[in-house]
Design a protein around this motif. Sequence first.
Motif, PDB file in Angstrom:
ATOM      1  N   ASP A 144       0.788  -1.172   0.127  1.00  0.00           N
ATOM      2  CA  ASP A 144       0.061  -0.038   0.030  1.00  0.00           C
ATOM      3  C   ASP A 144       0.958   1.246   0.034  1.00  0.00           C
ATOM      4  OD1 ASP A 144      -2.462  -1.363   0.006  1.00  0.00           O
ATOM      5  OD2 ASP A 144      -2.330  -1.534   2.305  1.00  0.00           O
ATOM      6  N   PHE A 145       2.196   1.121   0.451  1.00  0.00           N
ATOM      7  CA  PHE A 145       3.045   2.293   0.478  1.00  0.00           C
ATOM      8  C   PHE A 145       4.103   2.080  -0.793  1.00  0.00           C
ATOM      9  CE2 PHE A 145       1.354   1.109   4.444  1.00  0.00           C
ATOM     10  CZ  PHE A 145       0.780   2.334   5.030  1.00  0.00           C
ATOM     11  N   PHE A 146       3.950   1.469  -1.596  1.00  0.00           N
ATOM     12  CA  PHE A 146       5.063   1.053  -2.668  1.00  0.00           C
ATOM     13  C   PHE A 146       4.443   1.347  -3.908  1.00  0.00           C
ATOM     14  CE2 PHE A 146       6.429  -2.034  -5.840  1.00  0.00           C
ATOM     15  CZ  PHE A 146       7.921  -1.936  -5.700  1.00  0.00           C
ATOM     16  N   LEU A 147       5.286   1.977  -4.715  1.00  0.00           N
ATOM     17  CA  LEU A 147       5.089   2.371  -6.215  1.00  0.00           C
ATOM     18  C   LEU A 147       6.349   1.958  -7.114  1.00  0.00           C
ATOM     19  CD1 LEU A 147       2.831   3.397  -8.321  1.00  0.00           C
ATOM     20  CD2 LEU A 147       3.877   5.568  -7.801  1.00  0.00           C
ATOM     21  N   SER A 148       6.421   1.120  -8.178  1.00  0.00           N
ATOM     22  CA  SER A 148       7.511   1.156  -9.109  1.00  0.00           C
ATOM     23  C   SER A 148       7.426   1.954 -10.388  1.00  0.00           C
ATOM     24  CB  SER A 148       7.763  -0.112  -9.206  1.00  0.00           C
ATOM     25  OG  SER A 148       6.734  -0.887  -9.807  1.00  0.00           O
ATOM     26  N   GLY A 149       8.171   1.869 -11.179  1.00  0.00           N
ATOM     27  CA  GLY A 149       8.083   2.449 -12.379  1.00  0.00           C
ATOM     28  C   GLY A 149       8.759   3.887 -12.621  1.00  0.00           C
ATOM     29  N   PHE A 150       9.177   4.561 -11.614  1.00  0.00           N
ATOM     30  CA  PHE A 150       9.772   5.980 -11.637  1.00  0.00           C
ATOM     31  C   PHE A 150      11.172   5.909 -12.437  1.00  0.00           C
ATOM     32  CE2 PHE A 150       6.686   7.911 -10.297  1.00  0.00           C
ATOM     33  CZ  PHE A 150       6.814   9.231  -9.906  1.00  0.00           C
ATOM     34  N   ASP A 151      11.595   4.686 -12.670  1.00  0.00           N
ATOM     35  CA  ASP A 151      13.153   4.750 -13.315  1.00  0.00           C
ATOM     36  C   ASP A 151      12.808   4.569 -15.097  1.00  0.00           C
ATOM     37  OD1 ASP A 151      11.702   2.041 -13.040  1.00  0.00           O
ATOM     38  OD2 ASP A 151      13.366   1.156 -13.852  1.00  0.00           O
ATOM     39  N   LYS A 152      11.707   4.482 -15.291  1.00  0.00           N
ATOM     40  CA  LYS A 152      10.939   4.420 -16.776  1.00  0.00           C
ATOM     41  C   LYS A 152      10.953   5.678 -17.568  1.00  0.00           C
ATOM     42  CE  LYS A 152       9.418  -0.347 -16.111  1.00  0.00           C
ATOM     43  NZ  LYS A 152       9.835  -0.519 -14.954  1.00  0.00           N
ATOM     44  N   PRO A 153      11.658   6.175 -18.350  1.00  0.00           N
ATOM     45  CA  PRO A 153      11.346   7.587 -18.960  1.00  0.00           C
ATOM     46  C   PRO A 153       9.997   7.635 -19.806  1.00  0.00           C
ATOM     47  CG  PRO A 153      13.346   6.341 -20.034  1.00  0.00           C
ATOM     48  CD  PRO A 153      12.723   5.424 -19.222  1.00  0.00           C
ATOM     49  N   GLY A 154       9.386   8.628 -19.369  1.00  0.00           N
ATOM     50  CA  GLY A 154       8.128   9.084 -20.130  1.00  0.00           C
ATOM     51  C   GLY A 154       8.207   9.347 -21.515  1.00  0.00           C
ATOM     52  N   ASN A 155       7.004   9.128 -22.212  1.00  0.00           N
ATOM     53  CA  ASN A 155       6.891   9.325 -23.571  1.00  0.00           C
ATOM     54  C   ASN A 155       6.641  10.892 -23.790  1.00  0.00           C
ATOM     55  OD1 ASN A 155       6.305   9.578 -26.415  1.00  0.00           O
ATOM     56  ND2 ASN A 155       4.771   8.092 -26.226  1.00  0.00           N
ATOM     57  N   THR A 156       7.739  11.512 -24.538  1.00  0.00           N
ATOM     58  CA  THR A 156       7.819  12.910 -24.670  1.00  0.00           C
ATOM     59  C   THR A 156       7.323  13.510 -26.162  1.00  0.00           C
ATOM     60  OG1 THR A 156       9.894  12.973 -25.253  1.00  0.00           O
ATOM     61  CG2 THR A 156       9.567  13.432 -23.093  1.00  0.00           C
ATOM     62  N   SER A 157       6.777  12.088 -26.812  1.00  0.00           N
ATOM     63  CA  SER A 157       6.367  12.618 -28.329  1.00  0.00           C
ATOM     64  C   SER A 157       5.073  12.993 -28.403  1.00  0.00           C
ATOM     65  CB  SER A 157       6.598  11.258 -29.222  1.00  0.00           C
ATOM     66  OG  SER A 157       5.867  10.221 -28.634  1.00  0.00           O
ATOM     67  N   ASN A 158       4.873  14.404 -27.821  1.00  0.00           N
ATOM     68  CA  ASN A 158       3.425  14.877 -27.960  1.00  0.00           C
ATOM     69  C   ASN A 158       3.779  16.460 -28.153  1.00  0.00           C
ATOM     70  OD1 ASN A 158       4.401  16.288 -25.200  1.00  0.00           O
ATOM     71  ND2 ASN A 158       3.945  14.319 -24.401  1.00  0.00           N
ATOM     72  N   ALA A 159       2.858  17.329 -28.310  1.00  0.00           N
ATOM     73  CA  ALA A 159       2.860  18.556 -28.811  1.00  0.00           C
ATOM     74  C   ALA A 159       3.471  19.539 -27.821  1.00  0.00           C
ATOM     75  CB  ALA A 159       1.258  19.187 -28.796  1.00  0.00           C
ATOM     76  N   VAL A 160       3.907  19.185 -26.519  1.00  0.00           N
ATOM     77  CA  VAL A 160       4.530  19.954 -25.782  1.00  0.00           C
ATOM     78  C   VAL A 160       5.946  19.625 -25.570  1.00  0.00           C
ATOM     79  CG1 VAL A 160       2.766  21.314 -24.783  1.00  0.00           C
ATOM     80  CG2 VAL A 160       3.560  19.014 -23.739  1.00  0.00           C
ATOM     81  N   GLY A 161       6.382  18.191 -25.899  1.00  0.00           N
ATOM     82  CA  GLY A 161       7.708  17.545 -25.651  1.00  0.00           C
ATOM     83  C   GLY A 161       8.066  17.025 -24.408  1.00  0.00           C
ATOM     84  N   SER A 162       6.805  16.966 -23.452  1.00  0.00           N
ATOM     85  CA  SER A 162       7.387  16.448 -22.042  1.00  0.00           C
ATOM     86  C   SER A 162       6.306  15.527 -21.485  1.00  0.00           C
ATOM     87  CB  SER A 162       7.221  17.782 -20.970  1.00  0.00           C
ATOM     88  OG  SER A 162       6.112  18.290 -20.979  1.00  0.00           O
ATOM     89  N   LYS A 163       6.600  14.781 -20.530  1.00  0.00           N
ATOM     90  CA  LYS A 163       5.895  13.774 -19.910  1.00  0.00           C
ATOM     91  C   LYS A 163       5.825  13.886 -18.401  1.00  0.00           C
ATOM     92  CE  LYS A 163       2.758  10.396 -19.263  1.00  0.00           C
ATOM     93  NZ  LYS A 163       1.416  10.531 -19.360  1.00  0.00           N
TER      94      LYS A 163
END
Length: 225
Positions: free
Chosen positions: A59-78
Amino acid sequence: MKGVHFFGAFLLLALATSFASAYDPSPLQDFCVAINDTKNGVFVNGKFCKDPELVIADDFFLSGFDKPGNTSNAVGSKVTPAFVDQLLGLNTLGVSLVRIDFAPYGGLNPPHTHPRGTEILVVQEGTLYVGFVSSNQDGNRLFTKVLNKGDIFVFPIGLIHFQLNIGETPAVAFSGLSSQNPGTITIATSVFGSKPPIDPDVLTKAFMLDKDVVKYLQSRFWMNN
């Protein structure tokens, strides 16, 4: 490995700072893990609390923050959030975290505000041009800074702020916020992409623009990052 140590140190700093001046109401119990099933829950801070006897470490755990976000959008960020909706154990604790990925030169986290949280940002990779604007009361002053790896910048609660990648390589930053659910109001999206649209006469006068320009802006696709 250095990046992992660096991020861990920042996370501890962000959490300590947020606990010291949390905007959310202080909890009156050790924890209040959020649940959507209300059968055995108690409503606290916008969420129902899980029976403490049923709470587990996950309940106090979350994984995945090591994975880059997809920045291929109109503003170029995720923006990848770890708010209470993603990490249920944050409920009532007054803190949250986001990862922000920026495309090379020009990747932008557009001007926005967090109505319920101060933000402290640290650059893990790349070079960012960041800034915020003070309120009308303080003369709408613009405060800006160029940040490099390891640099930290604070955006006060509720003020309009932004981050822009001015480097030739992708950039990554992490932000701690002093709320489990700080909220985000992206200025352009809220003003020109509201549903239903704001009366063009209001925006024409407010922005001192031709009505055709306002209608054009309202016809554009506005994304929430």
